[in-house]
Every structure is written in structure tokens, then in C-alpha cells.
Write an enzyme that holds these catalytic residues in place. Sequence first.
Site, PDB file in Angstrom:
ATOM      1  N   ASP A  12     -20.259 -15.679  -2.494  1.00 40.39           N
ATOM      2  CA  ASP A  12     -20.690 -14.439  -3.160  1.00 40.39           C
ATOM      3  C   ASP A  12     -21.266 -14.599  -4.572  1.00 40.39           C
ATOM      4  O   ASP A  12     -20.935 -13.813  -5.473  1.00 40.39           O
ATOM      5  CB  ASP A  12     -19.517 -13.437  -3.208  1.00 40.39           C
ATOM      6  N   ASP A  50     -21.666 -11.151   0.399  1.00 40.27           N
ATOM      7  CA  ASP A  50     -21.023  -9.847   0.589  1.00 40.27           C
ATOM      8  C   ASP A  50     -22.151  -8.851   0.902  1.00 40.27           C
ATOM      9  O   ASP A  50     -23.142  -8.789   0.162  1.00 40.27           O
ATOM     10  CB  ASP A  50     -20.308  -9.480  -0.721  1.00 40.27           C
ATOM     11  N   HIS A  52     -22.567  -5.036   2.277  1.00 37.65           N
ATOM     12  CA  HIS A  52     -21.997  -3.768   2.715  1.00 37.65           C
ATOM     13  C   HIS A  52     -23.065  -2.712   3.015  1.00 37.65           C
ATOM     14  O   HIS A  52     -24.028  -2.576   2.253  1.00 37.65           O
ATOM     15  CB  HIS A  52     -21.089  -3.191   1.621  1.00 37.65           C
ATOM     16  N   HIS A  56     -19.673   2.228   2.408  1.00 40.57           N
ATOM     17  CA  HIS A  56     -18.635   1.347   2.973  1.00 40.57           C
ATOM     18  C   HIS A  56     -17.243   1.848   2.590  1.00 40.57           C
ATOM     19  O   HIS A  56     -17.034   2.368   1.491  1.00 40.57           O
ATOM     20  CB  HIS A  56     -18.833  -0.081   2.462  1.00 40.57           C
ATOM     21  N   HIS A  85     -20.922  -1.800  -4.429  1.00 45.68           N
ATOM     22  CA  HIS A  85     -21.466  -3.119  -4.791  1.00 45.68           C
ATOM     23  C   HIS A  85     -22.055  -3.793  -3.554  1.00 45.68           C
ATOM     24  O   HIS A  85     -21.680  -3.468  -2.426  1.00 45.68           O
ATOM     25  CB  HIS A  85     -20.366  -4.004  -5.395  1.00 45.68           C
ATOM     26  N   LYS A 110     -20.854 -10.956   5.286  1.00 45.58           N
ATOM     27  CA  LYS A 110     -19.533 -10.389   5.607  1.00 45.58           C
ATOM     28  C   LYS A 110     -19.406  -9.020   4.978  1.00 45.58           C
ATOM     29  O   LYS A 110     -20.110  -8.708   4.014  1.00 45.58           O
ATOM     30  CB  LYS A 110     -18.427 -11.325   5.100  1.00 45.58           C
ATOM     31  N   CYS A 155     -12.358 -13.162  -2.902  1.00 47.56           N
ATOM     32  CA  CYS A 155     -13.051 -13.777  -1.767  1.00 47.56           C
ATOM     33  C   CYS A 155     -12.892 -15.291  -1.698  1.00 47.56           C
ATOM     34  O   CYS A 155     -12.792 -15.850  -0.607  1.00 47.56           O
ATOM     35  CB  CYS A 155     -14.511 -13.369  -1.781  1.00 47.56           C
TER      36      CYS A 155
HETATM   37  C1  VGL Z   1     -15.328  -9.457  -3.638  1.00 46.42           C
HETATM   38  C2  VGL Z   1     -14.242  -7.500  -4.072  1.00 46.42           C
HETATM   39  C3  VGL Z   1     -15.025  -6.834  -3.151  1.00 46.42           C
HETATM   40  C4  VGL Z   1     -15.464 -10.926  -3.936  1.00 46.42           C
HETATM   41  C5  VGL Z   1     -16.121  -8.806  -2.711  1.00 46.42           C
HETATM   42  O1  VGL Z   1     -16.541 -11.496  -3.669  1.00 46.42           O
HETATM   43  O2  VGL Z   1     -14.480 -11.505  -4.448  1.00 46.42           O
HETATM   44  N1  VGL Z   1     -14.376  -8.799  -4.299  1.00 46.42           N
HETATM   45  N2  VGL Z   1     -15.963  -7.492  -2.476  1.00 46.42           N
HETATM   46 ZN    ZN Z   2     -17.328  -6.417  -1.305  1.00 47.76          ZN
END
Ligand code: VGL
Ligand code: ZN
Length: 206
Positions: A12, A50, A52, A56, A85, A110, A155
Site C-alpha cells: 500500500d 488498497d 475500495h 466502502h 481513502h 484488496k 496492513c
Molecule cells: C490500511 C487502514 C485502512 C493500510 C488500509 O494500508 O494499513 N489501513 N486501509
Molecule cells: Zn483501506
Amino acid sequence: MALDDAALVVIDVQNDFCPGGALEVPDGDAVVPIINRIAPEFSARILAQDWHPPGHLSFASSHAGKAPFETAALPYGEQVLWPDHCVQGTLGAAFHRDLATDGADLVIRKGFRPGIDSYSAFYENDQSTSTGLAGYLRSRGISRLFFAGLAIDFCVAWSAIDGTREGFECAVIEDACRGIDLDGSMDAAWERMAKAHVARVQSCEL
Ligand code: VGL
Ligand code: ZN
């Protein structure tokens, strides 16, 4: 070479997790030059993204009366609610512009199911819906995984722990990660990773 059978799994490194982004991780962009420097050493390079849909279920904006960083009880368990996000197709969801992405073998997305969040690159937060990553890595003959990216306490940590659950030898490259640190989540993540036998290494030791 020492890193045969080893994959670098970059979690991410997207604009929304970098300074100025919707869910910024302090100093998040500092991981980019480190990742770019070490990536060529590995036999495989995987990027997690990430990804979404708008609205979401992990977004606070999808829950009346809830603010970002509060939690909610969802069908699969307790979930932290985040600011909107990494919405599919937005600039915030794009990889950081300086991240070297051309050498990646696989981009695994994901969090695209509207009703389940996915911290881990292996399993969604229901702990049972698979992303398919373990099968890909096994069929490439990979046995060791090194993790880098954002955020270490969400993550990255969940991905590394699930990697051990899938039978891979896992290590987190500490200086190639940064964290959100929500209510002690950094210490808790390192503790969970130690229990799961995830090694903690520095990029200079590779
Ligand atoms: C993440 C919160 C929500 C991450 C992703 O990449 O750590 N944290 N979505
Ligand atoms: Zn996320």
C-alpha cells in the site's frame, strides 16, 4: 544469491497513505527510496494496492453518526472506521509517483468487496476470504517473504502474520515501513508479529 526463493511484498505505498493523503501515515513517503533500492535483489516483487469502491463499509462516512477512527461492530467483527481513502481510480489510490512499479511481477488489489475490509494481502478481515496471493507465491516457488510499506500496524502486520499462517518464512523490513499508531497499535502489532514468528530486520542486513 542470498535472496533466492524470496519475494519482496510492498504493501500500500499509495498517495492516500503518504503525507497530504486522506489517511496519511507520518513520514510514509520515506519508505519509497528504500524500497526502490532493495527491490532488484529479490526473485519476485509483489505490490499490494488498497482498492475500495466508493461507499466502502470501512469508511466512517458509510455509518451515520460515526467519525473516522471510531470503531463499529460489523458482521465479521470489530472494524476501525477510516476516512474515505484509496477509492478505485482516484489519484489517492495510485501508487506514490516515485515508487518504481515497472519491475513488479504482480499487483494484488484488496478491499474491493463493498462489505469487507482487507488489511492483509492474503485474507480479508473476515479471516477466510482469500485474495489468491498464497497460491501465486507457492506456484512461483517462493518460500520466504520480506514485507515493506504502509502501514506497519495494520496492513503490513496482518499481511506478515497471515504469511506465516500460509507456511512462508516472513520478515518485516522495519526501516522500509511506517505506521499510523492509533491507541498503541504499533506496539501491539510488533507483539502480535513476534508471537507469530515474524522476523524484524533492517534493509542494511539484507
Ligand atoms: C490500511 C487502514 C485502512 C493500510 C488500509 O494500508 O494499513 N489501513 N486501509
Ligand atoms: Zn483501506
